[in-house]
Design a protein around this motif. Structure first.
Motif, short mmCIF file in Angstrom:
data_model
loop_
_atom_site.label_atom_id
_atom_site.label_comp_id
_atom_site.label_asym_id
_atom_site.label_seq_id
_atom_site.Cartn_x
_atom_site.Cartn_y
_atom_site.Cartn_z
N UNK A 160 -4.73 0.75 -1.12
CA UNK A 160 -4.93 0.17 -2.44
C UNK A 160 -6.42 -0.04 -2.65
N UNK A 161 -6.99 0.51 -3.71
CA UNK A 161 -8.42 0.38 -3.97
C UNK A 161 -8.64 -0.43 -5.23
N UNK A 162 -9.24 -1.59 -5.07
CA UNK A 162 -9.47 -2.47 -6.22
C UNK A 162 -10.52 -3.51 -5.88
N UNK A 163 -10.29 -4.75 -6.30
CA UNK A 163 -11.22 -5.83 -6.01
C UNK A 163 -10.53 -7.17 -6.19
N UNK A 164 -10.67 -8.06 -5.23
CA UNK A 164 -10.03 -9.37 -5.35
C UNK A 164 -10.83 -10.27 -6.29
N UNK A 165 -12.12 -10.48 -6.00
CA UNK A 165 -13.00 -11.12 -6.98
C UNK A 165 -13.76 -10.00 -7.66
N UNK A 166 -13.41 -9.73 -8.93
CA UNK A 166 -13.99 -8.59 -9.64
C UNK A 166 -14.20 -8.99 -11.09
N UNK A 167 -15.37 -9.56 -11.37
CA UNK A 167 -15.72 -9.99 -12.72
C UNK A 167 -17.14 -9.50 -13.00
N UNK A 221 -6.70 -6.55 -9.07
CA UNK A 221 -6.05 -7.33 -8.01
C UNK A 221 -4.76 -6.66 -7.55
N UNK A 222 -4.12 -5.90 -8.44
CA UNK A 222 -2.83 -5.28 -8.14
C UNK A 222 -2.83 -4.41 -6.89
N UNK A 223 -3.88 -3.60 -6.61
CA UNK A 223 -3.83 -2.76 -5.40
C UNK A 223 -3.66 -3.55 -4.11
N UNK A 224 -4.12 -4.80 -4.09
CA UNK A 224 -3.91 -5.64 -2.91
C UNK A 224 -2.42 -5.88 -2.70
N UNK A 225 -1.70 -6.18 -3.76
CA UNK A 225 -0.27 -6.45 -3.68
C UNK A 225 0.52 -5.18 -3.37
N UNK A 226 0.06 -4.06 -3.91
CA UNK A 226 0.72 -2.78 -3.65
C UNK A 226 0.59 -2.40 -2.18
N UNK A 227 -0.62 -2.55 -1.62
CA UNK A 227 -0.82 -2.24 -0.21
C UNK A 227 -0.06 -3.21 0.68
N UNK A 228 -0.03 -4.47 0.29
CA UNK A 228 0.71 -5.47 1.06
C UNK A 228 2.19 -5.15 1.08
N UNK A 229 2.74 -4.78 -0.06
CA UNK A 229 4.15 -4.44 -0.13
C UNK A 229 4.51 -3.29 0.79
N UNK A 230 3.61 -2.30 0.89
CA UNK A 230 3.88 -1.15 1.76
C UNK A 230 3.90 -1.54 3.23
N UNK A 231 3.28 -2.68 3.56
CA UNK A 231 3.28 -3.16 4.95
C UNK A 231 4.28 -4.27 5.18
N UNK A 232 5.23 -4.42 4.29
CA UNK A 232 6.16 -5.56 4.30
C UNK A 232 7.00 -5.66 5.57
#
Length: 264
Positions: A160-167, A221-232
């Motif tokens: 998942x490629x994104x950013x947690x704090x991304x403003x 932020x979504x890519x973090x949750x997507x990657x996390x779900x794949x490692x569930x």
């Protein structure tokens, strides 16, 4: 079985910079088995329905990279697609009742080639790009990632490629010290990930401190949750790197699913 990763794509100049984060990325692939293919959820590709790239020779998109570094306007990442894998992903999603569509025109955007140019500079691993739907709930994002977990058994690396704090409105190139609100948000996220507290993460937009400042763009932020779900399956999260760039731009790498990284 390969772990899954969330990797911050950072500023568009990532592929041309040399710092602690890029040095970490250079070391990371030396500690992993070479994957047969890469599946990457990109915050740079937003859509109202889940899209799956099927281009065999996707073009390199430069979306803003030239503004960061003129060299990057010429950068190419000539990776190949993998149609069989794309269609398998479509089947996995449909098996879970998740609507999706293929796209044979989508190229490789900076959120993909930025980190991948450092991780796998030879562009010799097939890549399937997946879009992000920022309108979905956090739980729905996690569910999409979980649907693709079987790919890990076939040496497919899910990122998942994104950013947690991304403003981008709060960046400060003259101040290397991150603001307190950004640090507080990152610490909250880390605590939930390390305890696999999905109840809190599924409501991060209500529970996390300073969320409006940290996450004005849910699609990042979504890519973090997507990657996390794949490692569930293993419910293990490990922070491999964390730093800040331009004040409040978070650069992090989380590993989900777990494996002992080799030192090379």
């Amino acid at each position: 079985m390969l772990p899954t990763f969330f990797i911050s794509h950072g500023h568009p100049g990532l592929a041309a910079q040399e710092d602690g984060f890029t040095a970490f990325l250079l070391r990371l692939t030396g500690s992993l088995p070479k994957p047969q293919a890469i599946v990457l959820f990109s915050a740079g590709w937003e859509s109202s329905v889940q899209k799956i790239s099927t281009a065999i020779e996707p073009v390199t998109l430069h979306d803003g990279a030239a503004e960061a570094d003129p060299f990057l306007a010429l950068h190419q990442y000539p990776v190949k697609g993998e149609l069989t894998l794309s269609l398998h992903i479509k089947q996995l999603l449909e098996n879970e009742g998740i609507g999706c569509e293929t796209d044979d025109e989508r190229g490789v955007d900076f959120c993909a080639w930025g980190p991948l140019s450092i991780l796998y500079p030879d562009a010799n691993i097939p890549l399937v790009m997946l879009s992000v739907n920022p309108r979905l709930t956090a739980e729905e994002q996690y569910r999409i990632g979980a649907a693709l977990a079987p790919l890990r058994e076939h040496e497919v690396l899910i990122v998942g490629s994104g950013g947690t704090v991304y403003n981008l409105a709060k960046l400060d190139e003259n101040n290397p010290v991150p603001p307190e609100w950004a640090v507080a948000f990152e610490e909250w996220v880390a605590e939930q990930l390390e305890t696999w507290n999905v109840d809190a993460l599924f409501r991060y937009d209500e529970r996390a401190p300073y969320v409006e400042a940290a996450v004005p763009l849910p699609g990042h932020f979504a890519p973090l949750l997507l990657a996390m779900g794949a490692g569930e399956a293993s419910r293990r999260a490990k922070l491999l790197h964390h730093s800040f760039q331009l004040g409040a731009l978070s650069l992090s790498c989380w590993m989900f699913g777990g494996m002992k990284l080799e030192k090379k």
